[in-house]
Design a protein around this motif. Structure first.
Motif, PDB file in Angstrom:
ATOM      1  N   UNK A  67     -12.190  -2.456  -5.178  1.00 51.26           N
ATOM      2  CA  UNK A  67     -11.685  -3.136  -6.372  1.00 51.26           C
ATOM      3  C   UNK A  67     -11.245  -2.122  -7.431  1.00 51.26           C
ATOM      4  N   UNK A  68     -12.058  -1.108  -7.635  1.00 46.03           N
ATOM      5  CA  UNK A  68     -11.730  -0.092  -8.629  1.00 46.03           C
ATOM      6  C   UNK A  68     -10.491   0.695  -8.220  1.00 46.03           C
ATOM      7  N   UNK A  69     -10.418   1.074  -6.938  1.00 42.56           N
ATOM      8  CA  UNK A  69      -9.272   1.851  -6.460  1.00 42.56           C
ATOM      9  C   UNK A  69      -7.970   1.089  -6.652  1.00 42.56           C
ATOM     10  N   UNK A  70      -7.923  -0.171  -6.229  1.00 42.86           N
ATOM     11  CA  UNK A  70      -6.698  -0.954  -6.329  1.00 42.86           C
ATOM     12  C   UNK A  70      -6.282  -1.183  -7.777  1.00 42.86           C
ATOM     13  N   UNK A  71      -7.260  -1.306  -8.663  1.00 43.82           N
ATOM     14  CA  UNK A  71      -6.927  -1.507 -10.076  1.00 43.82           C
ATOM     15  C   UNK A  71      -6.384  -0.237 -10.717  1.00 43.82           C
ATOM     16  N   UNK A  72      -6.772   0.935 -10.168  1.00 47.59           N
ATOM     17  CA  UNK A  72      -6.369   2.215 -10.743  1.00 47.59           C
ATOM     18  C   UNK A  72      -5.014   2.717 -10.234  1.00 47.59           C
ATOM     19  N   UNK A  73      -4.577   2.208  -9.076  1.00 46.36           N
ATOM     20  CA  UNK A  73      -3.394   2.776  -8.425  1.00 46.36           C
ATOM     21  C   UNK A  73      -2.149   2.838  -9.324  1.00 46.36           C
ATOM     22  N   UNK A  74      -1.728   1.771 -10.001  1.00 44.44           N
ATOM     23  CA  UNK A  74      -0.505   1.860 -10.816  1.00 44.44           C
ATOM     24  C   UNK A  74      -0.588   2.922 -11.903  1.00 44.44           C
ATOM     25  N   UNK A  75      -1.743   3.014 -12.590  1.00 44.38           N
ATOM     26  CA  UNK A  75      -1.882   3.989 -13.662  1.00 44.38           C
ATOM     27  C   UNK A  75      -1.942   5.412 -13.097  1.00 44.38           C
ATOM     28  N   UNK A  76      -2.636   5.595 -11.967  1.00 43.07           N
ATOM     29  CA  UNK A  76      -2.713   6.923 -11.349  1.00 43.07           C
ATOM     30  C   UNK A  76      -1.325   7.412 -10.971  1.00 43.07           C
ATOM     31  N   UNK A  77      -0.540   6.531 -10.341  1.00 40.30           N
ATOM     32  CA  UNK A  77       0.812   6.906  -9.934  1.00 40.30           C
ATOM     33  C   UNK A  77       1.658   7.295 -11.148  1.00 40.30           C
ATOM     34  N   UNK A  78       1.578   6.489 -12.206  1.00 41.36           N
ATOM     35  CA  UNK A  78       2.346   6.775 -13.420  1.00 41.36           C
ATOM     36  C   UNK A  78       1.965   8.132 -14.002  1.00 41.36           C
ATOM     37  N   UNK A 117       0.812  -1.218   0.000  1.00 39.66           N
ATOM     38  CA  UNK A 117       0.000   0.000   0.000  1.00 39.66           C
ATOM     39  C   UNK A 117       0.850   1.276   0.000  1.00 39.66           C
ATOM     40  N   UNK A 118       2.133   1.128  -0.226  1.00 39.33           N
ATOM     41  CA  UNK A 118       2.989   2.308  -0.271  1.00 39.33           C
ATOM     42  C   UNK A 118       2.554   3.269  -1.365  1.00 39.33           C
ATOM     43  N   UNK A 119       1.899   2.733  -2.423  1.00 39.01           N
ATOM     44  CA  UNK A 119       1.453   3.578  -3.522  1.00 39.01           C
ATOM     45  C   UNK A 119       0.472   4.651  -3.056  1.00 39.01           C
ATOM     46  N   UNK A 120      -0.352   4.333  -2.062  1.00 38.79           N
ATOM     47  CA  UNK A 120      -1.317   5.315  -1.558  1.00 38.79           C
ATOM     48  C   UNK A 120      -0.612   6.541  -1.011  1.00 38.79           C
ATOM     49  N   UNK A 121       0.452   6.316  -0.236  1.00 36.04           N
ATOM     50  CA  UNK A 121       1.198   7.432   0.343  1.00 36.04           C
ATOM     51  C   UNK A 121       1.894   8.240  -0.748  1.00 36.04           C
ATOM     52  N   UNK A 122       2.501   7.542  -1.730  1.00 37.32           N
ATOM     53  CA  UNK A 122       3.196   8.237  -2.820  1.00 37.32           C
ATOM     54  C   UNK A 122       2.225   9.069  -3.641  1.00 37.32           C
ATOM     55  N   UNK A 123       1.045   8.519  -3.915  1.00 35.52           N
ATOM     56  CA  UNK A 123       0.042   9.251  -4.701  1.00 35.52           C
ATOM     57  C   UNK A 123      -0.461  10.465  -3.934  1.00 35.52           C
ATOM     58  N   UNK A 124      -0.744  10.293  -2.644  1.00 38.61           N
ATOM     59  CA  UNK A 124      -1.222  11.414  -1.834  1.00 38.61           C
ATOM     60  C   UNK A 124      -0.187  12.534  -1.773  1.00 38.61           C
ATOM     61  N   UNK A 125       1.067  12.173  -1.544  1.00 33.92           N
ATOM     62  CA  UNK A 125       2.123  13.181  -1.454  1.00 33.92           C
ATOM     63  C   UNK A 125       2.348  13.874  -2.794  1.00 33.92           C
ATOM     64  N   UNK A 126       2.221  13.110  -3.897  1.00 34.23           N
ATOM     65  CA  UNK A 126       2.407  13.719  -5.222  1.00 34.23           C
ATOM     66  C   UNK A 126       1.288  14.711  -5.525  1.00 34.23           C
ATOM     67  N   UNK A 127       0.042  14.349  -5.202  1.00 37.12           N
ATOM     68  CA  UNK A 127      -1.070  15.274  -5.423  1.00 37.12           C
ATOM     69  C   UNK A 127      -0.885  16.527  -4.576  1.00 37.12           C
ATOM     70  N   UNK A 128      -0.449  16.347  -3.331  1.00 31.10           N
ATOM     71  CA  UNK A 128      -0.210  17.490  -2.450  1.00 31.10           C
ATOM     72  C   UNK A 128       0.841  18.418  -3.042  1.00 31.10           C
ATOM     73  N   UNK A 129       1.941  17.850  -3.553  1.00 31.71           N
ATOM     74  CA  UNK A 129       2.990  18.661  -4.164  1.00 31.71           C
ATOM     75  C   UNK A 129       2.463  19.415  -5.387  1.00 31.71           C
ATOM     76  N   UNK A 130       1.712  18.730  -6.233  1.00 29.81           N
ATOM     77  CA  UNK A 130       1.185  19.378  -7.440  1.00 29.81           C
ATOM     78  C   UNK A 130       0.265  20.538  -7.083  1.00 29.81           C
ATOM     79  N   UNK A 131      -0.556  20.342  -6.075  1.00 31.56           N
ATOM     80  CA  UNK A 131      -1.462  21.427  -5.650  1.00 31.56           C
ATOM     81  C   UNK A 131      -0.673  22.602  -5.087  1.00 31.56           C
ATOM     82  N   UNK A 132       0.395  22.295  -4.326  1.00 26.32           N
ATOM     83  CA  UNK A 132       1.224  23.374  -3.780  1.00 26.32           C
ATOM     84  C   UNK A 132       1.911  24.174  -4.877  1.00 26.32           C
ATOM     85  N   UNK A 133       2.183  23.501  -6.014  1.00 23.62           N
ATOM     86  CA  UNK A 133       2.847  24.175  -7.133  1.00 23.62           C
ATOM     87  C   UNK A 133       1.852  24.827  -8.094  1.00 23.62           C
TER      88      UNK A 133
END
Length: 298
Positions: A73-84, A1-17
């Motif tokens: 089910x939908x969230x877990x299937x989307x995680x790799x593509x969202x992160x990319x 589930x490390x992807x959840x943290x990486x995605x959250x932090x990336x969205x936070x950074x993008x919003x800050x920028x």
């Protein structure tokens, strides 16, 4: 589930920028409502549940009950593509007047000006240094030449395991040549740097220096390295046909043993390591040196 943290932090950074949620949703092919639910409700609740002692599965199940437009089910299937997709969004840094970093500015100038001084050192080289996990001699090809657009000095490296890296070179006047790579794929930054001493010799047949990198446990390590020029020609095709290798002392020929004795002896390697301890006292420093001494003796 490390992807959840990486995605959250990336969205936070993008919003800050200054990147808007609507733009992020379009890039990740999500509806704004789904992205907003993930960012504002699911992720924060999931992290809080983990802090309370829940395991990954229970924490996520509990977080998802608070939204009605996203299934597990939908969230877990989307995680790799969202992160990319998130890490492909370019973050544009807007400089304010007078806020230019002098160091970055000087580096950019050096990168451009180094092209004018590199001609004596262009070519294909063979490097010699000690391997990270044994006393074998590591033999690897390097490439140094102006980039096709002429804006910087391009360097290539083929390691003993078959991976090819591309980077850039800079020069400190005519005394040192710095070669820089990122050994890992972005977004991970894992720098591999070489500082070669330039001799007072026109078109030197070899260059000596020190290179720093990470070992397999991501601990810093510095080693002596020797570059021996194969040819002044800089054909990429010739360089890319070559291979790196590891050779034990028994396999070396007479010349290679000379290079081994120069690069692989006691004192040619400086290591660091992390000693697992919750105390963080000066005793850790003593333990580290004892541990490294044992490794060197082996």
């Amino acid at each position: 589930m490390n992807e959840l943290k990486e995605i959250y932090e990336r969205i936070t950074l993008l919003r800050q920028k200054g990147v808007k949620m609507k733009e992020i949703a379009e890039q990740t092919h999500l509806t704004p409502s789904v992205l907003s639910a993930m960012y504002s409700t699911v992720f924060p609740t999931y992290f809080k549940n983990l802090e309370k002692g829940m395991d990954d599965r229970e924490a996520l199940d509990n977080a998802l009950i608070w939204v009605n437009n996203l299934s597990k089910k939908k969230l877990l299937s989307l995680l790799p593509q969202i992160k990319k997709e998130l890490f492909e969004i370019e973050v544009v840094v807007k400089e304010k007047p007078g806020s230019v970093n002098p160091f970055l500015e000087s580096m950019e100038q050096n990168i451009r000006s180094s092209v004018n001084n590199i001609s004596n050192y262009c070519g294909i080289y063979t490097s010699y240094s000690i391997a990270s996990n044994s006393n074998a001699l590591k033999i690897e090809p390097y490439f140094i030449a102006p980039a096709e657009n002429g804006s910087y000095v391009e360097v290539g490296h083929i390691n003993a395991h078959g991976s090819t890296h591309w980077g850039l070179a800079m020069m400190n006047s005519l005394s040192h040549l710095y070669i820089c790579f990122n050994e890992s794929q972005p977004p991970l930054l894992s720098l591999f740097n070489i500082c070669l001493k330039i001799p007072m010799y026109d078109r030197p047949p070899f260059l000596r220096g020190v290179y720093t990198c990470f070992d397999y446990n991501f601990n810093p390590i510095a080693r002596r390295i020797l570059f021996v020029k194969q040819t002044e020609h800089t054909l990429r095709e010739d360089f890319l046909t070559q291979k790196g290798e590891l050779k034990s002392y028994e396999e070396l020929n007479e010349t290679e043993r000379l290079y081994y004795n120069y690069t692989c002896q006691e004192g040619d390697v400086i290591r660091m390591c992390n000693i697992p301890t919750p105390r963080m006292t000066s005793d850790d420093l003593v333990q580290e040196k004892k541990f490294l001494k044992i490794l060197n003796e082996e």
